[in-house]
Motif scaffolding. Structure first.
Motif, PDB file in Angstrom:
ATOM      1  N   THR A  71       0.816  -1.217   0.000  1.00 41.71           N
ATOM      2  CA  THR A  71       0.000   0.000   0.000  1.00 41.71           C
ATOM      3  C   THR A  71       0.850   1.267   0.000  1.00 41.71           C
ATOM      4  O   THR A  71       0.310   2.370   0.127  1.00 41.71           O
ATOM      5  N   ALA A  72       2.159   1.136  -0.124  1.00 43.51           N
ATOM      6  CA  ALA A  72       3.052   2.285   0.059  1.00 43.51           C
ATOM      7  C   ALA A  72       2.941   3.311  -1.068  1.00 43.51           C
ATOM      8  O   ALA A  72       2.999   4.517  -0.826  1.00 43.51           O
ATOM      9  N   SER A  73       2.803   2.850  -2.296  1.00 43.37           N
ATOM     10  CA  SER A  73       2.648   3.777  -3.417  1.00 43.37           C
ATOM     11  C   SER A  73       1.171   4.098  -3.547  1.00 43.37           C
ATOM     12  O   SER A  73       0.378   3.266  -3.990  1.00 43.37           O
ATOM     13  N   ARG A  74       0.779   5.317  -3.159  1.00 43.54           N
ATOM     14  CA  ARG A  74      -0.641   5.680  -3.082  1.00 43.54           C
ATOM     15  C   ARG A  74      -0.860   7.098  -3.624  1.00 43.54           C
ATOM     16  O   ARG A  74      -1.125   8.040  -2.859  1.00 43.54           O
ATOM     17  N   PRO A  75      -0.717   7.268  -4.929  1.00 43.88           N
ATOM     18  CA  PRO A  75      -0.855   8.596  -5.519  1.00 43.88           C
ATOM     19  C   PRO A  75      -2.178   9.263  -5.156  1.00 43.88           C
ATOM     20  O   PRO A  75      -3.230   8.627  -5.103  1.00 43.88           O
ATOM     21  N   PHE A  76      -2.095  10.560  -4.869  1.00 42.77           N
ATOM     22  CA  PHE A  76      -3.232  11.434  -4.584  1.00 42.77           C
ATOM     23  C   PHE A  76      -3.931  11.132  -3.262  1.00 42.77           C
ATOM     24  O   PHE A  76      -4.903  11.788  -2.912  1.00 42.77           O
ATOM     25  N   ALA A  86       7.281  20.147 -24.300  1.00 45.12           N
ATOM     26  CA  ALA A  86       8.389  20.027 -23.355  1.00 45.12           C
ATOM     27  C   ALA A  86       8.688  21.397 -22.769  1.00 45.12           C
ATOM     28  O   ALA A  86       8.456  22.433 -23.416  1.00 45.12           O
ATOM     29  N   SER A  87       9.202  21.391 -21.540  1.00 49.71           N
ATOM     30  CA  SER A  87       9.491  22.663 -20.878  1.00 49.71           C
ATOM     31  C   SER A  87      10.489  22.433 -19.751  1.00 49.71           C
ATOM     32  O   SER A  87      10.809  21.301 -19.395  1.00 49.71           O
ATOM     33  N   ALA A  88      10.937  23.539 -19.167  1.00 52.37           N
ATOM     34  CA  ALA A  88      11.760  23.508 -17.957  1.00 52.37           C
ATOM     35  C   ALA A  88      11.106  24.387 -16.902  1.00 52.37           C
ATOM     36  O   ALA A  88      10.617  25.479 -17.198  1.00 52.37           O
ATOM     37  N   ASP A  89      11.102  23.907 -15.670  1.00 51.00           N
ATOM     38  CA  ASP A  89      10.624  24.743 -14.566  1.00 51.00           C
ATOM     39  C   ASP A  89      11.521  25.965 -14.366  1.00 51.00           C
ATOM     40  O   ASP A  89      11.049  27.032 -13.980  1.00 51.00           O
ATOM     41  N   ALA A  90      12.831  25.780 -14.573  1.00 53.71           N
ATOM     42  CA  ALA A  90      13.802  26.845 -14.287  1.00 53.71           C
ATOM     43  C   ALA A  90      13.590  27.371 -12.869  1.00 53.71           C
ATOM     44  O   ALA A  90      13.574  28.585 -12.620  1.00 53.71           O
ATOM     45  N   HIS A  91      13.438  26.413 -11.941  1.00 51.49           N
ATOM     46  CA  HIS A  91      13.085  26.786 -10.566  1.00 51.49           C
ATOM     47  C   HIS A  91      13.995  26.124  -9.538  1.00 51.49           C
ATOM     48  O   HIS A  91      14.639  26.799  -8.741  1.00 51.49           O
ATOM     49  N   HIS A  92      14.078  24.779  -9.544  1.00 47.11           N
ATOM     50  CA  HIS A  92      14.820  24.049  -8.523  1.00 47.11           C
ATOM     51  C   HIS A  92      15.162  22.674  -9.076  1.00 47.11           C
ATOM     52  O   HIS A  92      14.408  22.125  -9.886  1.00 47.11           O
ATOM     53  N   VAL A  93      16.287  22.088  -8.632  1.00 47.72           N
ATOM     54  CA  VAL A  93      16.721  20.820  -9.219  1.00 47.72           C
ATOM     55  C   VAL A  93      15.874  19.627  -8.792  1.00 47.72           C
ATOM     56  O   VAL A  93      15.843  18.606  -9.484  1.00 47.72           O
ATOM     57  N   THR A  94      15.181  19.717  -7.665  1.00 48.32           N
ATOM     58  CA  THR A  94      14.363  18.581  -7.228  1.00 48.32           C
ATOM     59  C   THR A  94      12.903  18.944  -6.956  1.00 48.32           C
ATOM     60  O   THR A  94      12.019  18.125  -7.206  1.00 48.32           O
ATOM     61  N   SER A  95      12.629  20.131  -6.460  1.00 52.64           N
ATOM     62  CA  SER A  95      11.255  20.502  -6.126  1.00 52.64           C
ATOM     63  C   SER A  95      10.536  21.082  -7.339  1.00 52.64           C
ATOM     64  O   SER A  95      11.096  21.931  -8.056  1.00 52.64           O
ATOM     65  N   PRO A  96       9.295  20.667  -7.577  1.00 54.33           N
ATOM     66  CA  PRO A  96       8.540  21.254  -8.689  1.00 54.33           C
ATOM     67  C   PRO A  96       8.207  22.712  -8.420  1.00 54.33           C
ATOM     68  O   PRO A  96       8.154  23.143  -7.257  1.00 54.33           O
ATOM     69  N   HIS A  97       7.999  23.472  -9.461  1.00 58.03           N
ATOM     70  CA  HIS A  97       7.585  24.864  -9.298  1.00 58.03           C
ATOM     71  C   HIS A  97       6.281  24.891  -8.501  1.00 58.03           C
ATOM     72  O   HIS A  97       5.346  24.146  -8.804  1.00 58.03           O
ATOM     73  N   PRO A  98       6.187  25.692  -7.459  1.00 56.12           N
ATOM     74  CA  PRO A  98       5.005  25.650  -6.587  1.00 56.12           C
ATOM     75  C   PRO A  98       3.696  25.960  -7.300  1.00 56.12           C
ATOM     76  O   PRO A  98       2.627  25.504  -6.867  1.00 56.12           O
ATOM     77  N   THR A 124       3.317  10.758  -8.575  1.00 52.41           N
ATOM     78  CA  THR A 124       4.394   9.964  -7.988  1.00 52.41           C
ATOM     79  C   THR A 124       4.082   9.424  -6.597  1.00 52.41           C
ATOM     80  O   THR A 124       4.813   8.573  -6.093  1.00 52.41           O
ATOM     81  N   SER A 125       3.059   9.954  -5.939  1.00 50.67           N
ATOM     82  CA  SER A 125       2.748   9.621  -4.543  1.00 50.67           C
ATOM     83  C   SER A 125       3.608  10.428  -3.571  1.00 50.67           C
ATOM     84  O   SER A 125       3.712  10.090  -2.400  1.00 50.67           O
ATOM     85  N   THR A 126       4.202  11.513  -4.049  1.00 51.42           N
ATOM     86  CA  THR A 126       4.928  12.430  -3.168  1.00 51.42           C
ATOM     87  C   THR A 126       4.014  13.601  -2.808  1.00 51.42           C
ATOM     88  O   THR A 126       3.148  13.990  -3.590  1.00 51.42           O
ATOM     89  N   PRO A 127       4.203  14.172  -1.620  1.00 47.52           N
ATOM     90  CA  PRO A 127       3.291  15.230  -1.172  1.00 47.52           C
ATOM     91  C   PRO A 127       3.197  16.422  -2.114  1.00 47.52           C
ATOM     92  O   PRO A 127       2.097  16.917  -2.386  1.00 47.52           O
ATOM     93  N   LEU A 128       4.330  16.895  -2.636  1.00 46.21           N
ATOM     94  CA  LEU A 128       4.296  18.095  -3.478  1.00 46.21           C
ATOM     95  C   LEU A 128       3.769  17.815  -4.871  1.00 46.21           C
ATOM     96  O   LEU A 128       2.877  18.516  -5.369  1.00 46.21           O
ATOM     97  N   ASN A 129       4.316  16.801  -5.550  1.00 44.20           N
ATOM     98  CA  ASN A 129       3.983  16.577  -6.954  1.00 44.20           C
ATOM     99  C   ASN A 129       2.487  16.434  -7.185  1.00 44.20           C
ATOM    100  O   ASN A 129       1.923  17.057  -8.093  1.00 44.20           O
ATOM    101  N   ASP A 130       1.830  15.612  -6.401  1.00 50.33           N
ATOM    102  CA  ASP A 130       0.457  15.249  -6.709  1.00 50.33           C
ATOM    103  C   ASP A 130      -0.487  16.444  -6.624  1.00 50.33           C
ATOM    104  O   ASP A 130      -1.386  16.608  -7.465  1.00 50.33           O
TER     105      ASP A 130
END
Length: 406
Positions: A216-221, A261-273, A304-310
């Protein structure tokens, strides 16, 4: 729809959901997770992962496979299945220079590189294998697949992290549009379930820690998601110009009609807020296809089931596509295969279009209240899917969006 379309005439899949398209599709539609603890990962910060089950290169007919890293092995098995489904034989081209291969990856042959680095430290430089680089480099899955099928056209290996497989498909479509190829064998391959990758992602707090119940670990959204589960595999599509496919009487499973295709041009790991880069990629794909968000029936989310991405991705989908589209993330089943994710999920999106079925989001029991889109969960939802969107977002802020239509 006014954009340029290429035909998808073959699909090959090697994932934690199984080896082969049928096994994959059955499990994804059922929403059965694959994450489990693995004894050989004992001692690492996280011991669960989503592995390809029962993968035996010798039994699958890969002669000389001991000289290929696992990620290349995945690519060859998936590539051969895709070609067989397309009715195309390797080394049987009228003009091999018109056949291109594009296989993306984020980690490449990291298992080989990690093992040989251990040999270097413990046994000395004279014991390092002469096959280290031919096995470990990021372009070797593409190179090995081109050799295997006798493709003499452009051979490329995009490295856009978790967007690599989607980038490969988008670039393959562009090669056909430009007239440089009639057939492109495109996708992604990854085998990153290694001590270094697991430890590094764990140190970043990117991985789920639900070790008491790995399935149950991978639980997107889901409101209680706490990170992704590392996966592996390959997804390969055979792309052809529609004229080429018609001329040889090939069956078209779906069509790739848009790429952004695009780039966030924001941060190497965190998505643009605000999801800026992701939104740019989706809007670019829609413009490329001559479509609007309302034309999209299904979104195969990066999810991805990560707090920020979803949450950020759900906001982009809501703004650009709207509330009526069905959304799901197949990573609840497969985990996150990094650079192979985009092509595996593009394949699932093509199968959703082909079969008229939207797969569910596995393990979703309580939708995050900040996710304001129609996330399919519990069971698959049948219905006509004329256009599907497949999103892929990678470290470095690199984003790719594909539109796949009937």
């Amino acid at each position: 729809m006014t954009g340029f379309a290429v035909a998808v005439t073959g699909i090959g899949l090697v994932t934690p959901a199984g080896i082969g398209v049928k096994e994959n599709w059955d499990r994804v539609v059922e929403g059965r997770p694959t994450a489990a603890h693995h004894a050989d990962l004992a001692g690492l910060p996280v011991t669960m992962a989503c592995r390809v089950p029962g993968f035996s290169p010798r039994e699958l007919g890969l002669r000389g496979a001991q000289q290929w890293d696992r990620y290349s092995q995945f690519a060859l098995v998936a590539g051969r299945e895709a070609l067989a489904q397309a009715g195309l034989g390797s080394h049987d081209w009228a003009d091999g220079a018109r056949v291109a291969v594009i296989v993306g990856s984020g980690a490449g042959g990291t298992a080989t590189l990690e093992e040989q680095h251990r040999v270097l430290i413990e046994e000395g430089p004279s014991e390092v294998s002469s096959m280290t680089l031919p096995m470990g480099l990021l372009n070797m899955a593409a190179g090995q697949l081109a050799i295997d099928i006798g493709a003499n056209g452009p051979c490329l290996a995009p490295c856009t992290a978790c967007a690599a497989g989607a980038s490969a498909i988008g670039l393959g479509r562009e090669l056909i549009r430009s007239g440089l190829a009639d057939v492109v064998v495109a996708g992604g391959a990854e085998a990153p379930i290694t001590p270094l990758y697991l430890s590094a992602f764990a140190r970043m707090r990117a991985l789920s820690r639900r070790g008491d119940d790995p399935a149950t670990a991978s639980r997107p959204f889901d409101a209680s998601r706490d990170g992704f589960v590392l996966g592996e595999g390959a997804g390969i599509l055979v792309l052809e110009s529609e004229e080429h496919a018609r001329a040889r009487g090939a069956r078209t499973l779906a069509r790739v009609v848009g790429y952004g295709a695009s780039a966030d041009a924001h941060h190497v790991t965190s998505p643009h807020p605000g999801g800026k880069g992701a939104e740019l990629a989706v809007r670019a794909a829609l413009a490329d296809a001559g479509l609007t968000g309302r034309d999209v029936r299904y979104v195969n989310a990066h999810g991805t089931s990560t707090p920020l991405n979803d949450v950020i991705e759900a906001g982009v989908v809501r703004r650009v596509v709207g509330a009526d589209a069905l959304v799901s993330s197949t990573k609840g089943v497969t985990g996150h295969p990094l650079g192979a994710a985009g092509s595996i999920e593009a394949a699932y999106a093509a199968l959703a279009v082909h079969h008229g079925v939207v797969p569910p989001t596995a393990n979703l029991t309580e939708l995050d209240p900040r996710v304001d889109v129609d996330v399919v969960h519990g069971q698959a939802r049948p219905g006509r899917v004329d256009v599907a969107l497949s999103n892929s977002f990678g470290f470095g802020g690199q984003n790719a969006a594909l539109l796949i239509a009937s």
